[in-house]
Enzyme design. Sequence first.
Site, PDB file in Angstrom:
ATOM      1  N   GLU A  73       0.895  -1.125   0.132  1.00  0.00           N
ATOM      2  CA  GLU A  73       0.041   0.144   0.081  1.00  0.00           C
ATOM      3  C   GLU A  73       0.873   1.240   0.010  1.00  0.00           C
ATOM      4  OE1 GLU A  73      -2.280  -3.194   2.550  1.00  0.00           O
ATOM      5  OE2 GLU A  73      -0.130  -2.465   2.318  1.00  0.00           O
ATOM      6  N   CYS A 104      -0.096   1.302   7.359  1.00  0.00           N
ATOM      7  CA  CYS A 104      -0.602   1.696   5.941  1.00  0.00           C
ATOM      8  C   CYS A 104      -2.081   2.565   6.208  1.00  0.00           C
ATOM      9  CB  CYS A 104      -0.910   0.423   5.305  1.00  0.00           C
ATOM     10  SG  CYS A 104       0.822  -0.523   4.715  1.00  0.00           S
TER      11      CYS A 104
END
Length: 174
Positions: A73, A104
Site C-alpha cells: 500500500e 498503511c
Amino acid sequence: MSVQSESSGRGVGETDAWPDHEHFMRRAITLARRGSAAGDGGPFGAVIVRDGRIIGEGWNRVIATRDPTAHGEMVAIRDACRQIGNSSLDGCALYTSGQPCPMCLGAIYWARIERVFYGFSIHDAARIGFDDHFIHEQLARPAEQRAIPEIALLREEALEILETYAANPDRMHY
C-alpha cells in the site's frame, strides 16, 4: 510502475461497478503474487484508482529494499502521488490483497483515499505470521505506557519551529 486501465465511466466508489472492482482487485492480487514469487516481501499488492484508471501500484518490497515501510500500500501511495504530482489522493480508491496494517492505514488517511477494498483480513494474515495485533494494542495505550518509550525533549526549541511555521501565511496546508 503505473498502469492505466479502461474506465467504465463509473466512479471508483460506486458499489454497482462490481466488474471494475474485481478487475482492480485482481490486479492487486497479481502484484502480490509477483512480489511474493520474487521474494520481495509478503503476499501484499495494491493499486490506487482514480476515475476508473490505475494511477499507482505496488507490492510488498520490505525484503528487497530493506525498508520496513515498503508495504504494498505504501509503495502504491508513493507511486500514485508521484504520478499525479500531489500528496492528496482525494477521489481515489485503494485495492489491496490484504487488509491494511496500522502504518498503511495511517498513510491511507493522510493521503485522503476515500475507500479501501481488500481481499484477506488481518486475522487471515495473522494465521501465517503477519500479526500486527500488538501494534493495535500499543496504539490503544497512552504514550507513556507503550513498549517503546516516547520521551518529550527540547519542547521549547521544537515549539518555536512549529509556531514559526504556523505564522507563515505562505506555508503549505495539508
